[in-house]
Design a protein around this motif. Structure first.
Motif, PDB file in Angstrom:
ATOM      1  N   UNK A  38      38.842  85.919  89.901  1.00  0.00           N
ATOM      2  CA  UNK A  38      38.242  84.948  90.818  1.00  0.00           C
ATOM      3  C   UNK A  38      36.731  85.137  90.881  1.00  0.00           C
ATOM      4  N   UNK A  39      36.285  86.386  90.976  1.00  0.00           N
ATOM      5  CA  UNK A  39      34.842  86.653  91.016  1.00  0.00           C
ATOM      6  C   UNK A  39      34.166  86.198  89.723  1.00  0.00           C
ATOM      7  N   UNK A  40      34.823  86.440  88.605  1.00  0.00           N
ATOM      8  CA  UNK A  40      34.272  86.044  87.310  1.00  0.00           C
ATOM      9  C   UNK A  40      34.066  84.530  87.225  1.00  0.00           C
ATOM     10  N   UNK A  41      34.992  83.779  87.849  1.00  0.00           N
ATOM     11  CA  UNK A  41      34.917  82.320  87.771  1.00  0.00           C
ATOM     12  C   UNK A  41      34.217  81.688  88.989  1.00  0.00           C
ATOM     13  N   UNK A  42      33.591  82.520  89.826  1.00  0.00           N
ATOM     14  CA  UNK A  42      32.711  81.963  90.852  1.00  0.00           C
ATOM     15  C   UNK A  42      33.109  82.143  92.301  1.00  0.00           C
ATOM     16  N   UNK A  90      41.961  83.923  97.565  1.00  0.00           N
ATOM     17  CA  UNK A  90      41.159  83.187  96.588  1.00  0.00           C
ATOM     18  C   UNK A  90      40.886  81.795  97.145  1.00  0.00           C
ATOM     19  N   UNK A  91      39.611  81.416  97.200  1.00  0.00           N
ATOM     20  CA  UNK A  91      39.219  80.071  97.610  1.00  0.00           C
ATOM     21  C   UNK A  91      39.000  79.257  96.341  1.00  0.00           C
ATOM     22  N   UNK A  92      40.035  78.511  95.943  1.00  0.00           N
ATOM     23  CA  UNK A  92      39.974  77.817  94.660  1.00  0.00           C
ATOM     24  C   UNK A  92      38.858  76.776  94.604  1.00  0.00           C
ATOM     25  N   UNK A  93      38.445  76.266  95.763  1.00  0.00           N
ATOM     26  CA  UNK A  93      37.364  75.276  95.765  1.00  0.00           C
ATOM     27  C   UNK A  93      36.025  75.897  95.386  1.00  0.00           C
ATOM     28  N   UNK A  94      35.919  77.233  95.477  1.00  0.00           N
ATOM     29  CA  UNK A  94      34.684  77.918  95.111  1.00  0.00           C
ATOM     30  C   UNK A  94      34.590  78.211  93.614  1.00  0.00           C
ATOM     31  N   UNK A  95      35.683  78.036  92.890  1.00  0.00           N
ATOM     32  CA  UNK A  95      35.666  78.262  91.449  1.00  0.00           C
ATOM     33  C   UNK A  95      34.800  77.198  90.776  1.00  0.00           C
ATOM     34  N   UNK A  96      34.155  77.561  89.686  1.00  0.00           N
ATOM     35  CA  UNK A  96      33.241  76.615  89.021  1.00  0.00           C
ATOM     36  C   UNK A  96      33.977  75.380  88.525  1.00  0.00           C
ATOM     37  N   UNK A  97      35.165  75.569  87.979  1.00  0.00           N
ATOM     38  CA  UNK A  97      36.019  74.458  87.542  1.00  0.00           C
ATOM     39  C   UNK A  97      37.400  74.704  88.156  1.00  0.00           C
ATOM     40  N   UNK A  98      37.594  74.303  89.430  1.00  0.00           N
ATOM     41  CA  UNK A  98      38.782  74.723  90.198  1.00  0.00           C
ATOM     42  C   UNK A  98      40.114  74.554  89.486  1.00  0.00           C
ATOM     43  N   UNK A  99      40.383  73.389  88.931  1.00  0.00           N
ATOM     44  CA  UNK A  99      41.702  73.143  88.334  1.00  0.00           C
ATOM     45  C   UNK A  99      41.925  73.991  87.086  1.00  0.00           C
ATOM     46  N   UNK A 100      40.896  74.116  86.275  1.00  0.00           N
ATOM     47  CA  UNK A 100      41.026  74.903  85.054  1.00  0.00           C
ATOM     48  C   UNK A 100      40.993  76.403  85.352  1.00  0.00           C
ATOM     49  N   UNK A 101      40.026  76.828  86.186  1.00  0.00           N
ATOM     50  CA  UNK A 101      39.855  78.256  86.445  1.00  0.00           C
ATOM     51  C   UNK A 101      41.020  78.834  87.246  1.00  0.00           C
ATOM     52  N   UNK A 102      41.708  77.978  88.028  1.00  0.00           N
ATOM     53  CA  UNK A 102      42.890  78.418  88.767  1.00  0.00           C
ATOM     54  C   UNK A 102      43.921  79.030  87.821  1.00  0.00           C
ATOM     55  N   UNK A 103      44.043  78.453  86.637  1.00  0.00           N
ATOM     56  CA  UNK A 103      45.018  78.945  85.654  1.00  0.00           C
ATOM     57  C   UNK A 103      44.707  80.380  85.277  1.00  0.00           C
TER      58      UNK A 103
END
Length: 228
Positions: A38-42, A90-103
């Motif tokens: 999660x940290x790696x993806x934002x 994990x706050x998926x909305x904080x990921x740089x590309x939420x739908x993809x990075x969630x995987x």
């Protein structure tokens, strides 16, 4: 189903000692892997809450990790075990590309368990190759493989909030993904019911674990042949 005979206390203590280290490692690394990914993806939520750590005390849930497995062990004479750890936030909305990075965030946990299973298998090969006959260490290595393959397979079950469900949400088109994500508040109870009914074990866990054991045997067979 197991029989109703009482579990001897010595057997329980021996089982706990054999499984303690593999279970602690399996849970701790699994949860920390989610946080690192999660940290790696934002998303720094887990970092700010102190959950990106290899300290097992941060991930153990008193009920889900300790009390529930022990009660089930006694109640079923060791035939059925179920438990869980504190999920890493994990706050998926904080990921740089939420739908993809969630995987990738969801996949990090089960992937860490499969890697650990390989590590325990390597330890078992080394113990056998060096002629070690101490049953405790041999059984611990076997337990390490089994525990991690169970966590790998179980968490890949395609229903949220399990990792497999999150992966599926990330892979599906938006409409279907939204429908599946709405199941999440009830997902734990659905999965638990399917586990108790034997559906998860028969149709998911056993086939996937057999595949995992076969894959590890295939990967390590050249090393085993070399050591003979």
């Amino acid at each position: 189903m197991g029989d109703n005979r009482r579990v001897p206390m010595t057997d329980l203590i021996q089982t706990v000692l054999i499984y303690a280290l593999p279970v602690l490692f399996a849970i701790t690394v699994h949860e920390a892997a989610h946080g690192y990914a999660a940290r790696h993806f934002g998303d720094n939520t887990a970092l700010m809450m102190g959950r990106i750590t290899l300290n097992p005390l941060k991930h153990i849930d008193p009920v889900g990790t300790v009390l529930m497995p022990l009660l089930l062990y006694f109640a079923t004479s060791g035939a059925f075990l179920f438990g869980y750890a504190k999920p890493v936030p994990v706050n998926f909305s904080q990921l740089r590309h939420p739908k993809r990075d969630m995987i990738w965030v969801a996949l990090a946990g089960p992937a860490s368990n499969f890697i650990q299973a390989i590590g325990w298998a390597l330890l078992l090969v080394a113990l056998v190759a060096t002629g070690t006959q101490e049953r405790f260490f041999l059984e611990m290595a076997r337990a390490g493989i089994a525990v991690n393959l169970v966590m790998w397979a179980f968490n890949l079950f395609p229903l949220p909030p399990l990792d497999g469900g999150r992966i599926l949400v990330g892979l599906l088109p938006w409409k279907q993904a939204h429908f599946l994500s709405r199941i999440e508040p009830y997902g734990f109870f659905i999965v638990l019911a399917l586990v108790v009914a034997g559906v998860v074990g028969a149709l998911w866990l056993r086939p996937l674990m057999a595949l995992g054991y076969s894959a590890i045997n295939l990967m390590l067979s050249p090393l085993v042949a070399l050591l003979r």
